[in-house]
Design a protein around this motif. Structure first.
Motif, PDB file in Angstrom:
ATOM      1  N   GLU A 202      20.366  36.206 -11.002  1.00 18.73           N
ATOM      2  CA  GLU A 202      21.225  36.734  -9.932  1.00 18.73           C
ATOM      3  C   GLU A 202      20.419  37.659  -9.020  1.00 18.73           C
ATOM      4  OE1 GLU A 202      25.646  37.771 -11.367  1.00 18.73           O
ATOM      5  OE2 GLU A 202      24.097  38.295 -12.777  1.00 18.73           O
ATOM      6  N   GLU A 203      19.539  38.447  -9.630  1.00 18.97           N
ATOM      7  CA  GLU A 203      18.772  39.416  -8.841  1.00 18.97           C
ATOM      8  C   GLU A 203      17.888  38.703  -7.820  1.00 18.97           C
ATOM      9  OE1 GLU A 203      16.185  42.089 -11.035  1.00 18.97           O
ATOM     10  OE2 GLU A 203      16.460  43.606  -9.451  1.00 18.97           O
ATOM     11  N   GLU A 204      17.294  37.586  -8.234  1.00 21.33           N
ATOM     12  CA  GLU A 204      16.441  36.843  -7.305  1.00 21.33           C
ATOM     13  C   GLU A 204      17.271  36.241  -6.170  1.00 21.33           C
ATOM     14  OE1 GLU A 204      13.357  33.182  -7.645  1.00 21.33           O
ATOM     15  OE2 GLU A 204      13.542  34.490  -9.394  1.00 21.33           O
ATOM     16  N   MET A 205      18.467  35.788  -6.494  1.00 14.43           N
ATOM     17  CA  MET A 205      19.384  35.306  -5.451  1.00 14.43           C
ATOM     18  C   MET A 205      19.691  36.435  -4.483  1.00 14.43           C
ATOM     19  SD  MET A 205      20.820  32.456  -4.661  1.00 14.43           S
ATOM     20  CE  MET A 205      22.352  33.037  -3.910  1.00 14.43           C
ATOM     21  N   ALA A 206      19.929  37.621  -5.043  1.00 16.42           N
ATOM     22  CA  ALA A 206      20.244  38.783  -4.204  1.00 16.42           C
ATOM     23  C   ALA A 206      19.066  39.104  -3.287  1.00 16.42           C
ATOM     24  CB  ALA A 206      20.580  39.984  -5.084  1.00 16.42           C
ATOM     25  N   GLN A 207      17.855  39.055  -3.860  1.00 15.75           N
ATOM     26  CA  GLN A 207      16.664  39.371  -3.048  1.00 15.75           C
ATOM     27  C   GLN A 207      16.466  38.335  -1.944  1.00 15.75           C
ATOM     28  OE1 GLN A 207      13.973  39.499  -6.336  1.00 15.75           O
ATOM     29  NE2 GLN A 207      14.153  41.714  -6.619  1.00 15.75           N
ATOM     30  N   ASP A 208      16.739  37.084  -2.273  1.00 15.58           N
ATOM     31  CA  ASP A 208      16.614  36.008  -1.281  1.00 15.58           C
ATOM     32  C   ASP A 208      17.589  36.242  -0.127  1.00 15.58           C
ATOM     33  OD1 ASP A 208      15.666  33.003  -0.773  1.00 15.58           O
ATOM     34  OD2 ASP A 208      17.829  33.108  -0.381  1.00 15.58           O
ATOM     35  N   LEU A 209      18.819  36.617  -0.483  1.00  9.87           N
ATOM     36  CA  LEU A 209      19.830  36.843   0.562  1.00  9.87           C
ATOM     37  C   LEU A 209      19.445  38.039   1.426  1.00  9.87           C
ATOM     38  CD1 LEU A 209      22.513  36.278   1.942  1.00  9.87           C
ATOM     39  CD2 LEU A 209      23.678  37.518   0.098  1.00  9.87           C
ATOM     40  N   VAL A 210      19.030  39.120   0.791  1.00 10.63           N
ATOM     41  CA  VAL A 210      18.642  40.315   1.550  1.00 10.63           C
ATOM     42  C   VAL A 210      17.472  39.995   2.482  1.00 10.63           C
ATOM     43  CG1 VAL A 210      17.526  42.570   1.337  1.00 10.63           C
ATOM     44  CG2 VAL A 210      19.543  42.067  -0.006  1.00 10.63           C
TER      45      VAL A 210
ATOM     46  N   PRO B 206      26.959  24.544  14.706  1.00  9.57           N
ATOM     47  CA  PRO B 206      26.153  24.778  13.501  1.00  9.57           C
ATOM     48  C   PRO B 206      25.108  23.678  13.356  1.00  9.57           C
ATOM     49  CG  PRO B 206      28.513  24.836  13.006  1.00  9.57           C
ATOM     50  CD  PRO B 206      28.376  24.355  14.411  1.00  9.57           C
ATOM     51  N   ARG B 207      23.953  24.024  12.831  1.00  5.09           N
ATOM     52  CA  ARG B 207      22.864  23.046  12.695  1.00  5.09           C
ATOM     53  C   ARG B 207      22.721  22.649  11.231  1.00  5.09           C
ATOM     54  NH1 ARG B 207      18.452  25.224  16.446  1.00  5.09           N
ATOM     55  NH2 ARG B 207      17.105  24.294  14.857  1.00  5.09           N
ATOM     56  N   ALA B 208      22.958  21.357  10.993  1.00 10.99           N
ATOM     57  CA  ALA B 208      22.979  20.834   9.627  1.00 10.99           C
ATOM     58  C   ALA B 208      21.669  21.103   8.901  1.00 10.99           C
ATOM     59  CB  ALA B 208      23.278  19.339   9.646  1.00 10.99           C
ATOM     60  N   GLU B 209      20.540  20.984   9.618  1.00 15.31           N
ATOM     61  CA  GLU B 209      19.252  21.133   8.922  1.00 15.31           C
ATOM     62  C   GLU B 209      19.047  22.569   8.440  1.00 15.31           C
ATOM     63  OE1 GLU B 209      19.690  20.637  12.101  1.00 15.31           O
ATOM     64  OE2 GLU B 209      18.285  21.800  13.309  1.00 15.31           O
ATOM     65  N   ARG B 210      19.595  23.530   9.167  1.00 19.18           N
ATOM     66  CA  ARG B 210      19.463  24.920   8.711  1.00 19.18           C
ATOM     67  C   ARG B 210      20.380  25.177   7.514  1.00 19.18           C
ATOM     68  NH1 ARG B 210      19.267  27.991  14.556  1.00 19.18           N
ATOM     69  NH2 ARG B 210      21.534  27.738  14.416  1.00 19.18           N
ATOM     70  N   LEU B 211      21.590  24.639   7.588  1.00 16.74           N
ATOM     71  CA  LEU B 211      22.539  24.818   6.483  1.00 16.74           C
ATOM     72  C   LEU B 211      21.991  24.199   5.191  1.00 16.74           C
ATOM     73  CD1 LEU B 211      25.814  23.997   8.453  1.00 16.74           C
ATOM     74  CD2 LEU B 211      25.348  26.170   7.303  1.00 16.74           C
ATOM     75  N   THR B 212      21.467  22.984   5.297  1.00 15.89           N
ATOM     76  CA  THR B 212      20.981  22.310   4.085  1.00 15.89           C
ATOM     77  C   THR B 212      19.714  22.981   3.549  1.00 15.89           C
ATOM     78  OG1 THR B 212      19.851  20.687   5.464  1.00 15.89           O
ATOM     79  CG2 THR B 212      21.976  20.035   4.584  1.00 15.89           C
ATOM     80  N   ALA B 213      18.843  23.441   4.450  1.00 19.79           N
ATOM     81  CA  ALA B 213      17.618  24.110   3.980  1.00 19.79           C
ATOM     82  C   ALA B 213      17.968  25.400   3.238  1.00 19.79           C
ATOM     83  CB  ALA B 213      16.688  24.401   5.165  1.00 19.79           C
ATOM     84  N   ASP B 214      18.878  26.182   3.804  1.00 16.73           N
ATOM     85  CA  ASP B 214      19.292  27.424   3.134  1.00 16.73           C
ATOM     86  C   ASP B 214      19.921  27.123   1.782  1.00 16.73           C
ATOM     87  OD1 ASP B 214      18.506  29.468   4.841  1.00 16.73           O
ATOM     88  OD2 ASP B 214      20.323  29.341   6.066  1.00 16.73           O
ATOM     89  N   LEU B 215      20.816  26.135   1.759  1.00 19.43           N
ATOM     90  CA  LEU B 215      21.529  25.853   0.512  1.00 19.43           C
ATOM     91  C   LEU B 215      20.573  25.311  -0.552  1.00 19.43           C
ATOM     92  CD1 LEU B 215      23.960  25.681  -1.248  1.00 19.43           C
ATOM     93  CD2 LEU B 215      24.661  23.581  -0.071  1.00 19.43           C
ATOM     94  N   ALA B 216      19.684  24.398  -0.155  1.00 15.50           N
ATOM     95  CA  ALA B 216      18.754  23.829  -1.137  1.00 15.50           C
ATOM     96  C   ALA B 216      17.869  24.923  -1.731  1.00 15.50           C
ATOM     97  CB  ALA B 216      17.901  22.746  -0.471  1.00 15.50           C
ATOM     98  N   ARG B 217      17.435  25.841  -0.893  1.00 13.85           N
ATOM     99  CA  ARG B 217      16.588  26.936  -1.393  1.00 13.85           C
ATOM    100  C   ARG B 217      17.348  27.777  -2.426  1.00 13.85           C
ATOM    101  NH1 ARG B 217      16.567  29.681   2.904  1.00 13.85           N
ATOM    102  NH2 ARG B 217      17.941  31.318   2.110  1.00 13.85           N
ATOM    103  N   MET B 218      18.631  28.016  -2.165  1.00 12.66           N
ATOM    104  CA  MET B 218      19.414  28.855  -3.086  1.00 12.66           C
ATOM    105  C   MET B 218      19.766  28.110  -4.374  1.00 12.66           C
ATOM    106  SD  MET B 218      21.857  31.139  -0.594  1.00 12.66           S
ATOM    107  CE  MET B 218      22.391  29.899   0.573  1.00 12.66           C
ATOM    108  N   VAL B 219      20.036  26.806  -4.273  1.00 11.94           N
ATOM    109  CA  VAL B 219      20.337  26.021  -5.482  1.00 11.94           C
ATOM    110  C   VAL B 219      19.134  26.043  -6.432  1.00 11.94           C
ATOM    111  CG1 VAL B 219      20.730  23.666  -6.333  1.00 11.94           C
ATOM    112  CG2 VAL B 219      22.118  24.559  -4.449  1.00 11.94           C
ATOM    113  N   ALA B 220      17.934  26.101  -5.842  1.00 12.36           N
ATOM    114  CA  ALA B 220      16.706  26.091  -6.660  1.00 12.36           C
ATOM    115  C   ALA B 220      16.491  27.420  -7.394  1.00 12.36           C
ATOM    116  CB  ALA B 220      15.504  25.760  -5.785  1.00 12.36           C
ATOM    117  N   ILE B 221      17.272  28.435  -7.076  1.00 14.06           N
ATOM    118  CA  ILE B 221      17.175  29.713  -7.806  1.00 14.06           C
ATOM    119  C   ILE B 221      18.242  29.692  -8.899  1.00 14.06           C
ATOM    120  CG2 ILE B 221      17.346  32.223  -7.654  1.00 14.06           C
ATOM    121  CD1 ILE B 221      16.727  31.933  -4.607  1.00 14.06           C
TER     122      ILE B 221
END
Ligand SMILES: [Zn+2]
Length: 391
Positions: A37-45, A6-21
């Motif tokens: 929640e809907e914006e989180m859902a759209q981000d995930l999709v 697993p690549r730490a920089e990808r994990l942290t970038a994804d998580l930081a983006r989601m925390v900001a929603i």
């Protein structure tokens, strides 16, 4: 081919983006600003789409979707679901809750460990499979569910309508412990009804608050009784009972006509909510023998979430046990999850196992260690391969 790390920089970038929603659960209110929640859902999709998964969406309530992505398998293997809730608890008293901070090997912010970290791990699992050119025989489903922190309408809907799976992992923060069981939760309101009158002549009324005091006494032994009641569940122990909110009366110079007591019962797998409510009624019945003018009622459940009890012999538990030992180098810890989760609602055997610790969840300093996310990703990947006969 095998898969990479697993690549730490990808994990942290994804998580930081989601925390900001800010996907704070709206609870009784309609979703609006700050309750995205809907914006989180759209981000995930969007990210599942970009990875080439077949995506879907089902609106459980206005602005409150469940979403998923399916990485289609090549053959006849089982369908494995990685599920997470999209919502978080509120941010009162938590400044900059949605300004993610990455420092000292941690990602900090509301939702970091409960449970957007797991979603970041799920995305990394897909990337590692694809980069390793691993084609699974069965389908891998990744789901984002709404409303776990309140009534769990998302997972309830998934259980009756959502794409079916054979096994589910729910990455709630367990510190990578494996939790195949937890208690259920039943909240109800006990109400006493009296007759209001001027407090200079209390004998002309019936005091609902004083009656509630008697109700409290009648329930005071219940938690202790549960502790010595029958054999303990091997992981969950005994049931619990507590009396947690009370409201009654209007002004000090009037005999109160109403009083309401909110009670919480944590019940074991196999216990029936109906039997618990019947016990409450029986206690009130016994009390009214002594207090003829008592008028007390038990409400329908205000919150009811199921208990989880996936057998430890289940291939899912075994796969996680083996994967955790291999990834962490120490024996897997198997125990009950302290709270209630979406897991019992998903319609298939489910286990809770995820990065981060419950002590940080719901707190005003929520964080997850990146190392936990890396290990969780490896554990999920190894478990999925095991369940699909690919290890
Ligand atoms: Zn959670």
């Amino acid at each position: 081919m095998t898969h990479g790390a697993p690549r730490a920089e990808r994990l942290t970038a994804d998580l930081a983006r989601m925390v900001a929603i800010p996907s704070v659960n709206p609870f009784a209110e309609p979703p609006g600003p700050g309750h995205r929640e809907e914006e989180m859902a759209q981000d995930l999709v969007a990210h599942l789409d970009a990875l080439g998964l077949e995506t879907g969406r089902r609106d459980v309530a206005p602005g409150r979707p469940n979403v998923w992505g399916r990485l289609r398998g090549t053959g006849q293997g089982p369908t494995v679901l990685l599920a997470a809730h999209l919502d978080t608890v509120g941010t009162e008293g938590y400044p900059d809750a949605h300004a993610p901070r990455i420092a000292e090997g941690r990602v900090t912010g509301r939702g970091a460990c409960d449970m957007k970290a797991a979603i970041a791990c799920y995305l990394e699992v897909v990337r590692l499979l694809q980069e390793g050119d691993r084609h699974l025989p069965g389908d891998l489903l990744i789901a984002g569910l709404c409303d776990e922190e309140d009534q769990m309408i998302g997972s309830r809907d998934w259980g009756s309508h959502g794409p079916a799976a054979d096994f589910a992992i729910v990455g709630e923060p367990t510190g990578l412990a494996i939790c195949p069981a937890h208690k259920g939760q039943l909240c109800t309101v006990i109400r006493t009804e009296g007759v209001a009158t001027h407090s200079s002549r209390p004998e002309l009324g019936v005091n609902a608050v004083e009656h509630m005091a008697q109700v409290i006494v009648a329930f005071a032994d219940l938690d202790a009784a549960l502790q010595s009641d029958g054999p303990a569940h091997p992981l969950c122990g005994h049931g619990r009972f507590s009396m947690n909110v009370i409201r009654g009366g209007t002004i000090a110079s009037a005999i109160p006509a109403t009083c309401a007591l909110e009670v919480d019962r944590r019940f074991l797998p196999g216990e029936s909510p109906e039997a618990i409510l019947a016990d409450y009624e029986a206690r009130l019945e016994a009390l009214s023998d002594r207090l003829p003018d008592l008028r007390a009622t038990v409400s329908a459940p205000t919150l009811l979430s199921g208990a989880l009890d996936t057998p430890q012999t289940s291939p899912l538990v075994q796969a996680l046990v083996h994967a955790t030992a291999a990834v962490t180098g120490s024996p897997a810890r198997v125990g009950a999850f302290p709270g209630a989760t979406d897991a019992p609602n998903l319609g298939c055997p489910a286990v809770i196992c995820g990065p981060g610790h419950l002590e940080q969840a719901h707190s005003c300093d929520e964080w997850v260690a990146v190392e936990q996310m890396e290990k969780a990703t490896q554990i999920y990947l190894a478990s999925i391969l095991d369940l699909m006969g690919q290890s």
